[in-house]
Design a protein around this motif. Structure first.
Motif, PDB file in Angstrom:
ATOM      1  N   PHE A 288      33.843  42.651  52.052  1.00 36.83           N
ATOM      2  CA  PHE A 288      34.885  43.543  51.543  1.00 36.83           C
ATOM      3  C   PHE A 288      36.012  42.723  50.921  1.00 36.83           C
ATOM      4  O   PHE A 288      36.468  43.016  49.814  1.00 36.83           O
ATOM      5  CB  PHE A 288      35.418  44.438  52.664  1.00 36.83           C
ATOM      6  N   PHE A 289      36.465  41.683  51.629  1.00 38.71           N
ATOM      7  CA  PHE A 289      37.512  40.812  51.096  1.00 38.71           C
ATOM      8  C   PHE A 289      37.076  40.200  49.772  1.00 38.71           C
ATOM      9  O   PHE A 289      37.830  40.193  48.801  1.00 38.71           O
ATOM     10  CB  PHE A 289      37.855  39.677  52.068  1.00 38.71           C
ATOM     11  N   THR A 290      35.870  39.668  49.742  1.00 35.00           N
ATOM     12  CA  THR A 290      35.363  39.008  48.537  1.00 35.00           C
ATOM     13  C   THR A 290      35.366  39.978  47.360  1.00 35.00           C
ATOM     14  O   THR A 290      35.790  39.622  46.256  1.00 35.00           O
ATOM     15  CB  THR A 290      33.946  38.451  48.786  1.00 35.00           C
ATOM     16  N   THR A 291      34.932  41.194  47.607  1.00 35.09           N
ATOM     17  CA  THR A 291      34.906  42.210  46.556  1.00 35.09           C
ATOM     18  C   THR A 291      36.319  42.545  46.086  1.00 35.09           C
ATOM     19  O   THR A 291      36.581  42.599  44.871  1.00 35.09           O
ATOM     20  CB  THR A 291      34.199  43.478  47.068  1.00 35.09           C
ATOM     21  N   VAL A 292      37.232  42.742  47.021  1.00 35.03           N
ATOM     22  CA  VAL A 292      38.621  43.058  46.662  1.00 35.03           C
ATOM     23  C   VAL A 292      39.246  41.901  45.900  1.00 35.03           C
ATOM     24  O   VAL A 292      39.909  42.097  44.878  1.00 35.03           O
ATOM     25  CB  VAL A 292      39.449  43.399  47.928  1.00 35.03           C
ATOM     26  N   TYR A 293      39.019  40.686  46.374  1.00 34.18           N
ATOM     27  CA  TYR A 293      39.624  39.510  45.749  1.00 34.18           C
ATOM     28  C   TYR A 293      39.161  39.337  44.304  1.00 34.18           C
ATOM     29  O   TYR A 293      39.975  39.237  43.385  1.00 34.18           O
ATOM     30  CB  TYR A 293      39.301  38.259  46.562  1.00 34.18           C
ATOM     31  N   PHE A 294      37.840  39.311  44.100  1.00 39.64           N
ATOM     32  CA  PHE A 294      37.334  39.101  42.742  1.00 39.64           C
ATOM     33  C   PHE A 294      37.643  40.292  41.839  1.00 39.64           C
ATOM     34  O   PHE A 294      37.954  40.110  40.660  1.00 39.64           O
ATOM     35  CB  PHE A 294      35.845  38.767  42.753  1.00 39.64           C
ATOM     36  N   SER A 295      37.593  41.493  42.383  1.00 43.02           N
ATOM     37  CA  SER A 295      37.943  42.677  41.588  1.00 43.02           C
ATOM     38  C   SER A 295      39.407  42.619  41.158  1.00 43.02           C
ATOM     39  O   SER A 295      39.730  42.947  40.013  1.00 43.02           O
ATOM     40  CB  SER A 295      37.699  43.950  42.390  1.00 43.02           C
TER      41      SER A 295
ATOM     42  N   MET B 106      51.059  44.458  37.624  1.00 41.67           N
ATOM     43  CA  MET B 106      51.744  44.223  38.896  1.00 41.67           C
ATOM     44  C   MET B 106      50.937  44.743  40.080  1.00 41.67           C
ATOM     45  O   MET B 106      50.859  44.104  41.118  1.00 41.67           O
ATOM     46  CB  MET B 106      53.140  44.840  38.886  1.00 41.67           C
ATOM     47  N   VAL B 107      50.318  45.907  39.935  1.00 43.63           N
ATOM     48  CA  VAL B 107      49.499  46.459  41.014  1.00 43.63           C
ATOM     49  C   VAL B 107      48.294  45.558  41.265  1.00 43.63           C
ATOM     50  O   VAL B 107      47.979  45.218  42.410  1.00 43.63           O
ATOM     51  CB  VAL B 107      49.062  47.905  40.701  1.00 43.63           C
ATOM     52  N   ALA B 108      47.605  45.159  40.193  1.00 41.09           N
ATOM     53  CA  ALA B 108      46.437  44.293  40.345  1.00 41.09           C
ATOM     54  C   ALA B 108      46.838  42.936  40.927  1.00 41.09           C
ATOM     55  O   ALA B 108      46.149  42.392  41.798  1.00 41.09           O
ATOM     56  CB  ALA B 108      45.731  44.115  38.999  1.00 41.09           C
ATOM     57  N   SER B 109      47.965  42.389  40.478  1.00 47.42           N
ATOM     58  CA  SER B 109      48.438  41.111  41.002  1.00 47.42           C
ATOM     59  C   SER B 109      48.873  41.237  42.456  1.00 47.42           C
ATOM     60  O   SER B 109      48.653  40.334  43.262  1.00 47.42           O
ATOM     61  CB  SER B 109      49.593  40.578  40.155  1.00 47.42           C
TER      62      SER B 109
END
Length: 191
Positions: A102-109, A131-134
């Motif tokens: 889950f972390f990996t997916t959130v991080y790369f996304s 800003m939201v994505a960052s």
């Protein structure tokens, strides 16, 4: 003196514990060499993050690419530091494990979203989406730091101590230079 000795014993046992948890040689480097490289890459990622916040953030409405690229380079360098410490294959296996996927997916996304929104969306909506994505990228990096750092909180203490030792000579030189500049300025102003 006793607290210094117990502190050194504590750091020594933490170091031994960390060395035991990680492979002895990765990419031709032993643990100590990898730890130095880890600290150096972490320091470089800090420079990228500082550039993002102190140069990119004020310019984000004009040139959001400055912020997003610096921030994303900081994120990649941050992740690379852990890959050097653990070994790239072991690090990737850890990132793709069931409890961390889950972390990996959130991080790369979040990295992809940051770059995508930076280069395709302009104006106020571009500012908000970048800003939201960052922000999502920052939260996932903090999550990463807490969950992936070998040794947990004790490992964090060793890391901060090592980075402090690396930065101390640089800071001492900067302070000496600043003191000389200020003394020259004061002598110039009074004459």
């Amino acid at each position: 003196a006793i607290s210094d000795a117990s502190s050194m014993m504590g750091l020594s046992s933490i170091r031994t514990s960390l060395e035991a948890q990680l492979p002895s040689r990765v990419m031709g480097m032993n643990y100590q060499e990898r730890f130095r490289m880890f600290c150096a890459l972490l320091l470089i990622s800090t420079v990228f993050f500082l550039l993002a916040f102190f140069v990119g953030l004020p310019m984000i409405t004009i040139r959001p690419q400055k912020f997003a690229l610096s921030f994303t380079c900081g994120s990649i360098t941050f992740m690379g530091s852990f890959a050097v410490l653990k070994g790239p294959a072991e690090h990737l296996r850890g990132m793709l494990s069931y409890d961390r996927i889950f972390f990996t997916t959130v991080y790369f996304s979040s990295m992809i979203m940051t770059l995508y929104f930076t280069f395709t969306v302009g104006g106020v909506s571009g500012y908000v989406t970048v800003m939201v994505a960052s922000g999502l990228q920052l939260l996932s990096l903090l999550w990463y730091l807490i969950t992936f750092l070998p040794g947990g909180a004790a490992g964090m203490g060793v890391l901060i101590s090592a980075i402090g030792k690396m930065i101390r000579p640089i800071m001492a030189g900067c302070l000496k230079c600043q003191a000389k500049c200020l003394s020259k300025l004061c002598s110039w102003a009074t004459s």
